[in-house]
Scaffold this motif. Structure first.
Motif, mmCIF file in Angstrom:
data_model
loop_
_atom_site.group_PDB
_atom_site.id
_atom_site.type_symbol
_atom_site.label_atom_id
_atom_site.label_comp_id
_atom_site.label_asym_id
_atom_site.label_seq_id
_atom_site.Cartn_x
_atom_site.Cartn_y
_atom_site.Cartn_z
ATOM 1 N N ASP A 157 0.566 -0.999 0.005
ATOM 2 C CA ASP A 157 -0.284 0.340 -0.016
ATOM 3 C C ASP A 157 0.658 1.635 -0.352
ATOM 4 O OD1 ASP A 157 -2.301 -1.352 -0.193
ATOM 5 O OD2 ASP A 157 -2.909 -1.060 1.804
ATOM 6 N N GLY A 158 2.017 1.371 0.448
ATOM 7 C CA GLY A 158 3.282 2.236 1.007
ATOM 8 C C GLY A 158 3.814 2.722 -0.760
ATOM 9 N N LEU A 159 3.542 1.717 -1.697
ATOM 10 C CA LEU A 159 4.531 1.460 -3.148
ATOM 11 C C LEU A 159 2.938 1.922 -3.874
ATOM 12 C CD1 LEU A 159 5.923 -1.721 -4.337
ATOM 13 C CD2 LEU A 159 6.877 0.485 -3.002
ATOM 14 N N LEU A 160 1.530 1.884 -3.835
ATOM 15 C CA LEU A 160 0.598 2.511 -4.338
ATOM 16 C C LEU A 160 -0.139 3.908 -3.475
ATOM 17 C CD1 LEU A 160 -1.891 -0.678 -3.348
ATOM 18 C CD2 LEU A 160 -0.372 0.113 -6.020
ATOM 19 N N ARG A 161 1.023 4.838 -2.330
ATOM 20 C CA ARG A 161 0.689 5.819 -1.839
ATOM 21 C C ARG A 161 2.383 6.554 -2.845
ATOM 22 N NH1 ARG A 161 -0.577 3.512 2.697
ATOM 23 N NH2 ARG A 161 1.315 3.402 3.734
ATOM 24 N N VAL A 162 3.004 6.481 -2.852
ATOM 25 C CA VAL A 162 3.753 6.705 -3.975
ATOM 26 C C VAL A 162 3.547 6.913 -5.014
ATOM 27 C CG1 VAL A 162 6.698 6.824 -4.195
ATOM 28 C CG2 VAL A 162 5.895 6.035 -2.046
ATOM 29 N N SER A 163 3.299 6.063 -5.586
ATOM 30 C CA SER A 163 2.918 5.851 -7.015
ATOM 31 C C SER A 163 1.779 7.522 -7.393
ATOM 32 C CB SER A 163 2.257 4.610 -7.342
ATOM 33 O OG SER A 163 1.239 4.514 -8.771
ATOM 34 N N ASP A 164 0.728 7.324 -6.483
ATOM 35 C CA ASP A 164 0.076 8.618 -6.658
ATOM 36 C C ASP A 164 0.696 9.549 -6.535
ATOM 37 O OD1 ASP A 164 -2.989 6.995 -6.531
ATOM 38 O OD2 ASP A 164 -2.622 7.022 -4.435
ATOM 39 N N ARG A 165 1.405 10.224 -5.356
ATOM 40 C CA ARG A 165 2.327 11.584 -5.215
ATOM 41 C C ARG A 165 3.139 11.398 -6.532
ATOM 42 N NH1 ARG A 165 4.820 11.992 0.513
ATOM 43 N NH2 ARG A 165 6.400 13.350 -0.963
ATOM 44 N N LEU A 166 3.723 10.191 -7.314
ATOM 45 C CA LEU A 166 4.553 10.671 -8.400
ATOM 46 C C LEU A 166 3.804 11.327 -9.377
ATOM 47 C CD1 LEU A 166 6.704 7.561 -8.024
ATOM 48 C CD2 LEU A 166 7.206 9.936 -7.568
ATOM 49 N N ASP A 167 2.207 11.023 -9.805
ATOM 50 C CA ASP A 167 1.355 11.223 -10.228
ATOM 51 C C ASP A 167 0.955 12.541 -10.764
ATOM 52 O OD1 ASP A 167 0.684 9.715 -12.252
ATOM 53 O OD2 ASP A 167 -0.741 7.910 -11.304
ATOM 54 N N SER A 168 0.587 13.162 -8.970
ATOM 55 C CA SER A 168 0.268 14.519 -8.734
ATOM 56 C C SER A 168 2.346 15.648 -8.826
ATOM 57 C CB SER A 168 0.679 14.682 -7.365
ATOM 58 O OG SER A 168 1.108 14.222 -6.811
ATOM 59 N N LEU A 169 3.276 14.232 -9.697
ATOM 60 C CA LEU A 169 4.300 15.777 -9.641
ATOM 61 C C LEU A 169 4.715 15.653 -10.998
ATOM 62 C CD1 LEU A 169 6.940 14.011 -6.921
ATOM 63 C CD2 LEU A 169 5.493 16.192 -6.860
ATOM 64 N N GLY A 170 4.308 15.145 -12.007
ATOM 65 C CA GLY A 170 4.183 15.610 -13.452
ATOM 66 C C GLY A 170 5.518 14.919 -13.989
ATOM 67 N N LEU A 171 5.734 13.883 -13.610
ATOM 68 C CA LEU A 171 6.886 13.297 -13.974
ATOM 69 C C LEU A 171 6.536 12.946 -15.494
ATOM 70 C CD1 LEU A 171 8.059 10.419 -11.105
ATOM 71 C CD2 LEU A 171 9.397 12.719 -12.069
ATOM 72 N N VAL A 172 8.345 13.001 -16.236
ATOM 73 C CA VAL A 172 7.970 12.584 -17.754
ATOM 74 C C VAL A 172 9.840 12.077 -18.240
ATOM 75 C CG1 VAL A 172 8.131 14.477 -19.936
ATOM 76 C CG2 VAL A 172 7.081 14.974 -17.999
ATOM 77 N N ARG A 173 9.131 11.079 -18.442
ATOM 78 C CA ARG A 173 10.685 10.233 -19.394
ATOM 79 C C ARG A 173 11.192 10.436 -20.160
ATOM 80 N NH1 ARG A 173 11.684 4.333 -21.262
ATOM 81 N NH2 ARG A 173 14.116 4.282 -20.722
ATOM 82 N N TYR A 174 12.326 11.909 -19.929
ATOM 83 C CA TYR A 174 12.596 12.308 -21.238
ATOM 84 C C TYR A 174 14.130 11.513 -21.582
ATOM 85 C CZ TYR A 174 14.164 16.413 -24.273
ATOM 86 O OH TYR A 174 14.814 17.098 -25.167
ATOM 87 N N ASP A 175 14.430 11.798 -23.279
ATOM 88 C CA ASP A 175 16.005 11.633 -23.907
ATOM 89 C C ASP A 175 16.541 12.168 -23.711
ATOM 90 O OD1 ASP A 175 17.509 9.802 -25.425
ATOM 91 O OD2 ASP A 175 16.068 10.156 -26.919
ATOM 92 N N PHE A 176 17.992 12.226 -22.584
ATOM 93 C CA PHE A 176 18.593 13.296 -22.382
ATOM 94 C C PHE A 176 19.724 12.969 -23.054
ATOM 95 C CE2 PHE A 176 16.425 13.276 -18.214
ATOM 96 C CZ PHE A 176 16.210 14.879 -18.347
ATOM 97 N N LEU A 177 20.750 13.773 -24.088
ATOM 98 C CA LEU A 177 21.361 13.142 -24.538
ATOM 99 C C LEU A 177 23.313 12.670 -24.192
ATOM 100 C CD1 LEU A 177 22.914 13.699 -27.675
ATOM 101 C CD2 LEU A 177 24.346 15.775 -26.728
#
Length: 319
Positions: A166-186
Protein backbone atom coordinates in the motif's frame (compact mmCIF):
# COMPACT_ATOMS: atom_id res chain seq x y z
CA UNK A 1 -44.11 4.08 -30.20
CA UNK A 2 -42.92 5.69 -26.95
CA UNK A 3 -43.18 2.30 -25.20
CA UNK A 4 -41.16 0.59 -27.93
CA UNK A 5 -38.49 3.30 -27.79
CA UNK A 6 -38.21 2.98 -24.01
CA UNK A 7 -38.05 -0.80 -24.28
CA UNK A 8 -35.32 -0.60 -26.94
CA UNK A 9 -33.21 1.72 -24.79
CA UNK A 10 -33.61 -0.63 -21.84
CA UNK A 11 -32.47 -3.58 -23.92
CA UNK A 12 -29.44 -1.66 -25.18
CA UNK A 13 -28.47 -0.62 -21.65
CA UNK A 14 -28.87 -4.20 -20.47
CA UNK A 15 -26.53 -5.47 -23.13
CA UNK A 16 -24.05 -2.68 -22.27
CA UNK A 17 -24.02 -3.77 -18.63
CA UNK A 18 -23.59 -7.42 -19.60
CA UNK A 19 -20.73 -6.51 -21.91
CA UNK A 20 -18.79 -4.81 -19.11
CA UNK A 21 -15.80 -7.08 -18.57
CA UNK A 22 -12.66 -6.97 -16.46
CA UNK A 23 -9.38 -8.76 -17.04
CA UNK A 24 -7.91 -10.28 -13.88
CA UNK A 25 -4.25 -9.28 -13.60
CA UNK A 26 -3.09 -10.48 -10.18
CA UNK A 27 -4.65 -12.42 -7.31
CA UNK A 28 -3.23 -12.57 -3.79
CA UNK A 29 -4.67 -14.77 -1.06
CA UNK A 30 -8.22 -16.13 -0.96
CA UNK A 31 -10.18 -14.39 -3.74
CA UNK A 32 -13.18 -16.30 -5.06
CA UNK A 33 -16.08 -15.85 -7.44
CA UNK A 34 -19.34 -17.03 -5.85
CA UNK A 35 -21.58 -18.70 -8.43
CA UNK A 36 -24.89 -20.43 -7.90
CA UNK A 37 -23.27 -23.86 -7.75
CA UNK A 38 -20.01 -23.28 -5.90
CA UNK A 39 -17.25 -20.81 -5.18
CA UNK A 40 -14.22 -20.84 -7.48
CA UNK A 41 -10.77 -19.36 -6.89
CA UNK A 42 -10.17 -16.48 -9.31
CA UNK A 43 -7.04 -16.79 -11.46
CA UNK A 44 -4.93 -14.28 -13.45
CA UNK A 45 -6.23 -14.07 -17.00
CA UNK A 46 -9.86 -14.68 -16.01
CA UNK A 47 -12.52 -12.42 -17.49
CA UNK A 48 -15.14 -11.27 -14.96
CA UNK A 49 -18.30 -9.31 -15.62
CA UNK A 50 -19.32 -6.43 -13.41
CA UNK A 51 -22.15 -8.60 -12.07
CA UNK A 52 -19.83 -11.37 -10.85
CA UNK A 53 -20.08 -11.81 -7.07
CA UNK A 54 -16.57 -11.65 -5.68
CA UNK A 55 -15.20 -12.29 -2.20
CA UNK A 56 -11.77 -10.90 -1.25
CA UNK A 57 -10.43 -12.21 2.09
CA UNK A 58 -8.97 -9.84 4.73
CA UNK A 59 -5.44 -10.65 3.60
CA UNK A 60 -6.36 -10.86 -0.08
CA UNK A 61 -5.92 -8.49 -2.99
CA UNK A 62 -7.39 -8.50 -6.48
CA UNK A 63 -6.13 -6.42 -9.40
CA UNK A 64 -8.37 -6.13 -12.46
CA UNK A 65 -8.23 -4.00 -15.59
CA UNK A 66 -11.11 -2.45 -17.50
CA UNK A 67 -9.63 -2.67 -20.98
CA UNK A 68 -12.30 -0.47 -22.55
CA UNK A 69 -11.73 2.41 -20.15
CA UNK A 70 -7.99 1.65 -19.77
CA UNK A 71 -8.24 1.69 -15.98
CA UNK A 72 -6.63 -0.55 -13.37
CA UNK A 73 -8.36 -1.29 -10.06
CA UNK A 74 -6.76 -2.71 -6.93
CA UNK A 75 -9.39 -4.24 -4.63
CA UNK A 76 -8.92 -5.24 -1.01
CA UNK A 77 -11.18 -6.97 1.52
CA UNK A 78 -14.87 -7.09 0.61
CA UNK A 79 -17.72 -9.11 -0.83
CA UNK A 80 -20.25 -8.11 -3.48
CA UNK A 81 -20.54 -7.67 -7.20
CA UNK A 82 -17.31 -6.66 -8.87
CA UNK A 83 -18.95 -3.38 -9.99
CA UNK A 84 -19.95 -2.52 -6.42
CA UNK A 85 -16.49 -3.30 -5.04
CA UNK A 86 -14.93 -1.08 -7.70
CA UNK A 87 -17.40 1.71 -6.96
CA UNK A 88 -16.62 1.53 -3.24
CA UNK A 89 -12.87 1.61 -3.81
CA UNK A 90 -12.52 4.32 -6.46
CA UNK A 91 -9.42 5.74 -4.74
CA UNK A 92 -7.56 2.69 -6.07
CA UNK A 93 -8.43 3.40 -9.72
CA UNK A 94 -5.50 4.23 -11.98
CA UNK A 95 -5.36 4.99 -15.71
CA UNK A 96 -3.06 2.81 -17.82
CA UNK A 97 -1.69 3.09 -21.33
CA UNK A 98 -2.34 0.70 -24.25
CA UNK A 99 1.30 -0.36 -23.98
CA UNK A 100 0.82 -1.26 -20.31
CA UNK A 101 -2.22 -3.35 -21.27
CA UNK A 102 -0.08 -5.14 -23.86
CA UNK A 103 2.54 -5.76 -21.18
CA UNK A 104 -0.08 -7.21 -18.81
CA UNK A 105 -1.54 -9.55 -21.43
CA UNK A 106 1.88 -10.81 -22.46
CA UNK A 107 2.91 -11.29 -18.84
CA UNK A 108 -0.25 -13.26 -18.01
CA UNK A 109 0.21 -15.50 -21.05
CA UNK A 110 3.91 -16.13 -20.31
CA UNK A 111 3.69 -18.97 -17.81
CA UNK A 112 7.29 -20.19 -17.58
CA UNK A 113 9.43 -17.08 -17.32
CA UNK A 114 7.45 -13.85 -17.10
CA UNK A 115 10.67 -11.90 -16.59
CA UNK A 116 11.31 -12.36 -20.31
CA UNK A 117 8.41 -9.96 -20.91
CA UNK A 118 9.98 -6.67 -21.90
CA UNK A 119 9.18 -4.06 -24.52
CA UNK A 120 11.27 -1.15 -23.32
CA UNK A 121 12.16 -0.08 -26.86
CA UNK A 122 9.07 -1.43 -28.63
CA UNK A 123 6.10 0.16 -26.85
CA UNK A 124 4.32 2.81 -28.87
CA UNK A 125 3.57 5.47 -26.24
CA UNK A 126 5.08 6.97 -23.13
CA UNK A 127 3.34 7.34 -19.78
CA UNK A 128 3.25 11.09 -20.18
CA UNK A 129 -0.21 12.59 -19.89
CA UNK A 130 -1.66 9.96 -17.53
CA UNK A 131 -1.35 12.16 -14.46
CA UNK A 132 -2.68 15.34 -16.02
CA UNK A 133 -3.78 16.70 -12.64
CA UNK A 134 -0.20 17.21 -11.52
CA UNK A 135 0.47 19.99 -9.01
CA UNK A 136 3.11 22.61 -9.94
CA UNK A 137 6.32 22.33 -7.93
CA UNK A 138 6.44 24.78 -5.04
CA UNK A 139 9.43 27.10 -5.07
CA UNK A 140 11.37 27.32 -1.81
CA UNK A 141 14.94 27.88 -0.81
CA UNK A 142 17.71 26.96 -3.28
CA UNK A 143 18.05 23.20 -3.61
CA UNK A 144 14.55 22.36 -2.33
CA UNK A 145 12.47 22.37 -5.52
CA UNK A 146 12.80 18.61 -6.08
CA UNK A 147 12.43 17.69 -2.41
CA UNK A 148 8.95 16.18 -3.04
CA UNK A 149 10.61 13.74 -5.45
CA UNK A 150 13.42 12.92 -3.01
CA UNK A 151 10.95 12.46 -0.15
CA UNK A 152 8.76 10.19 -2.27
CA UNK A 153 11.77 8.05 -3.17
CA UNK A 154 12.66 7.71 0.51
CA UNK A 155 9.09 6.65 1.34
CA UNK A 156 9.18 4.05 -1.45
CA UNK A 157 12.48 2.70 -0.12
CA UNK A 158 10.95 2.30 3.35
CA UNK A 159 7.88 0.60 1.82
CA UNK A 160 10.20 -1.94 0.19
CA UNK A 161 11.96 -2.58 3.51
CA UNK A 162 8.64 -2.90 5.36
CA UNK A 163 6.92 -5.12 2.74
CA UNK A 164 4.28 -2.40 2.41
CA UNK A 165 2.48 -2.72 -0.96
CA UNK A 166 0.00 0.00 0.00
CA UNK A 167 2.93 2.32 0.64
CA UNK A 168 4.14 1.77 -2.93
CA UNK A 169 0.65 2.62 -4.21
CA UNK A 170 0.58 5.83 -2.17
CA UNK A 171 3.95 6.84 -3.59
CA UNK A 172 2.63 6.13 -7.09
CA UNK A 173 -0.17 8.62 -6.46
CA UNK A 174 2.36 11.21 -5.27
CA UNK A 175 4.44 10.73 -8.39
CA UNK A 176 1.39 11.19 -10.61
CA UNK A 177 0.81 14.55 -8.93
CA UNK A 178 4.43 15.59 -9.51
CA UNK A 179 4.14 15.30 -13.30
CA UNK A 180 7.13 13.11 -14.16
CA UNK A 181 8.17 12.88 -17.81
CA UNK A 182 10.59 10.24 -19.07
CA UNK A 183 12.87 12.32 -21.27
CA UNK A 184 15.56 11.25 -23.73
CA UNK A 185 18.60 13.17 -22.47
CA UNK A 186 21.61 13.33 -24.77
CA UNK A 187 24.28 10.86 -23.61
CA UNK A 188 27.83 12.07 -24.26
CA UNK A 189 29.65 8.92 -23.17
CA UNK A 190 28.71 5.57 -24.65
CA UNK A 191 25.59 4.03 -23.15
CA UNK A 192 23.75 0.99 -24.47
CA UNK A 193 20.06 0.88 -23.48
CA UNK A 194 19.14 -2.41 -21.89
CA UNK A 195 16.25 -4.14 -20.18
CA UNK A 196 15.27 -2.70 -16.80
CA UNK A 197 13.81 -6.04 -15.76
CA UNK A 198 14.74 -7.00 -12.21
CA UNK A 199 15.50 -3.44 -11.09
CA UNK A 200 13.55 -1.02 -8.92
CA UNK A 201 12.27 1.71 -11.27
CA UNK A 202 10.75 4.82 -9.69
CA UNK A 203 7.86 5.36 -12.10
CA UNK A 204 4.14 5.58 -11.18
CA UNK A 205 2.95 2.63 -13.27
CA UNK A 206 6.02 0.56 -12.43
CA UNK A 207 5.20 1.01 -8.73
CA UNK A 208 1.58 0.01 -9.31
CA UNK A 209 2.71 -3.09 -11.18
CA UNK A 210 5.25 -3.94 -8.49
CA UNK A 211 2.69 -3.56 -5.69
CA UNK A 212 0.25 -5.80 -7.57
CA UNK A 213 2.77 -8.60 -7.98
CA UNK A 214 4.77 -8.72 -4.74
CA UNK A 215 4.12 -11.41 -2.12
CA UNK A 216 3.86 -9.86 1.35
CA UNK A 217 5.03 -13.12 2.98
CA UNK A 218 8.50 -12.76 1.44
CA UNK A 219 10.95 -9.81 1.56
CA UNK A 220 10.12 -7.47 -1.31
CA UNK A 221 13.80 -6.89 -2.04
CA UNK A 222 14.24 -10.61 -2.76
CA UNK A 223 11.42 -10.57 -5.30
CA UNK A 224 12.36 -7.54 -7.40
CA UNK A 225 15.11 -9.47 -9.19
CA UNK A 226 12.48 -11.74 -10.71
CA UNK A 227 10.10 -9.02 -11.86
CA UNK A 228 9.70 -7.67 -15.40
CA UNK A 229 9.40 -3.90 -15.65
CA UNK A 230 6.76 -2.19 -17.85
CA UNK A 231 9.02 0.55 -19.20
CA UNK A 232 7.89 2.57 -22.21
CA UNK A 233 10.29 4.59 -24.41
CA UNK A 234 11.34 8.10 -23.50
CA UNK A 235 10.23 11.23 -25.33
CA UNK A 236 12.18 14.20 -26.67
CA UNK A 237 9.19 16.55 -26.56
CA UNK A 238 9.85 19.30 -23.98
CA UNK A 239 6.82 21.38 -24.94
CA UNK A 240 3.97 19.30 -23.50
CA UNK A 241 3.00 19.61 -19.84
CA UNK A 242 5.06 18.25 -16.97
CA UNK A 243 7.09 19.40 -13.96
CA UNK A 244 10.09 17.07 -13.94
CA UNK A 245 12.13 15.60 -16.79
CA UNK A 246 13.73 12.29 -15.82
CA UNK A 247 15.21 9.09 -17.14
CA UNK A 248 16.54 5.80 -15.81
CA UNK A 249 19.98 4.32 -16.34
CA UNK A 250 21.70 1.09 -15.32
CA UNK A 251 25.32 1.64 -14.25
CA UNK A 252 27.90 -1.07 -13.65
CA UNK A 253 30.22 -0.83 -10.60
CA UNK A 254 32.48 2.19 -11.06
CA UNK A 255 30.79 3.25 -14.30
CA UNK A 256 30.30 6.91 -15.16
CA UNK A 257 27.79 8.35 -17.59
CA UNK A 258 27.89 11.90 -18.95
CA UNK A 259 24.69 13.64 -20.02
CA UNK A 260 24.30 16.94 -21.88
CA UNK A 261 21.24 18.76 -20.55
CA UNK A 262 19.83 22.04 -21.85
CA UNK A 263 19.31 24.44 -18.93
CA UNK A 264 17.86 27.94 -18.63
CA UNK A 265 17.04 29.85 -15.45
CA UNK A 266 16.97 27.91 -12.19
CA UNK A 267 17.90 24.24 -12.67
CA UNK A 268 17.93 21.59 -9.95
CA UNK A 269 18.88 17.94 -10.36
CA UNK A 270 18.48 14.71 -8.41
CA UNK A 271 20.20 11.33 -8.82
CA UNK A 272 18.29 8.67 -6.87
CA UNK A 273 19.24 5.03 -6.29
CA UNK A 274 18.29 2.52 -3.60
CA UNK A 275 21.86 2.31 -2.28
CA UNK A 276 22.46 6.06 -2.41
CA UNK A 277 25.87 5.33 -3.91
CA UNK A 278 25.23 6.94 -7.29
CA UNK A 279 26.26 10.59 -7.37
CA UNK A 280 25.92 13.39 -9.91
CA UNK A 281 28.11 16.39 -10.63
CA UNK A 282 26.60 19.49 -12.25
CA UNK A 283 28.98 21.29 -14.61
CA UNK A 284 31.94 20.00 -12.63
CA UNK A 285 30.48 20.97 -9.25
CA UNK A 286 29.07 18.78 -6.49
CA UNK A 287 26.23 21.30 -6.15
CA UNK A 288 22.98 19.92 -7.56
CA UNK A 289 21.45 23.27 -8.52
CA UNK A 290 22.49 26.33 -10.50
CA UNK A 291 20.95 29.37 -12.20
CA UNK A 292 21.76 30.06 -15.86
CA UNK A 293 21.07 33.58 -17.20
CA UNK A 294 20.66 32.18 -20.71
CA UNK A 295 20.12 28.77 -22.26
CA UNK A 296 23.18 26.63 -21.66
CA UNK A 297 24.12 23.00 -22.25
CA UNK A 298 25.10 21.71 -18.82
CA UNK A 299 27.35 18.70 -18.22
CA UNK A 300 25.97 16.07 -15.83
CA UNK A 301 28.21 13.16 -14.79
CA UNK A 302 26.60 10.20 -13.01
CA UNK A 303 28.97 7.87 -11.14
CA UNK A 304 28.23 4.51 -9.54
CA UNK A 305 30.48 4.25 -6.47
CA UNK A 306 29.02 0.94 -5.25
CA UNK A 307 30.36 -2.53 -5.86
CA UNK A 308 27.21 -3.69 -7.62
CA UNK A 309 25.14 -2.74 -10.64
CA UNK A 310 22.70 0.08 -9.84
CA UNK A 311 19.55 1.51 -11.42
CA UNK A 312 19.47 5.29 -11.04
CA UNK A 313 16.80 7.91 -11.68
CA UNK A 314 18.21 11.20 -12.93
CA UNK A 315 15.78 14.13 -12.77
CA UNK A 316 15.77 17.86 -13.44
CA UNK A 317 12.99 20.43 -13.13
CA UNK A 318 11.26 21.05 -16.45
CA UNK A 319 10.32 24.69 -15.92
Amino acid sequence: MKYLLTFSISVILSFTCLAQSYLVYTVKGDVVSKGKAKAAQIQPGDQLTGKAVVSVSPEGRLTVIDEKDETLYTLKEGIGTLSSLIENQQSKARPVTPSFLAFVKEKISTKNNPKDVNYMQAAGVTYRGLGEDFIPLQAGGPGTLLNPLRESFAIAGKALTDNDADGLLRVSDRLDSLGLVRYDFLTVTGYEPQSFNGYFIFDPLCLVDLAANLDSSRPFSDQIAGQPVPMAPSTDNKLSGGNILCNYYILQPGQTLELAVGCAGYCETAALSLSGNVTATFDGSDSYYCTFPEETTARIVLTNHSGKTEAVLFAINAE
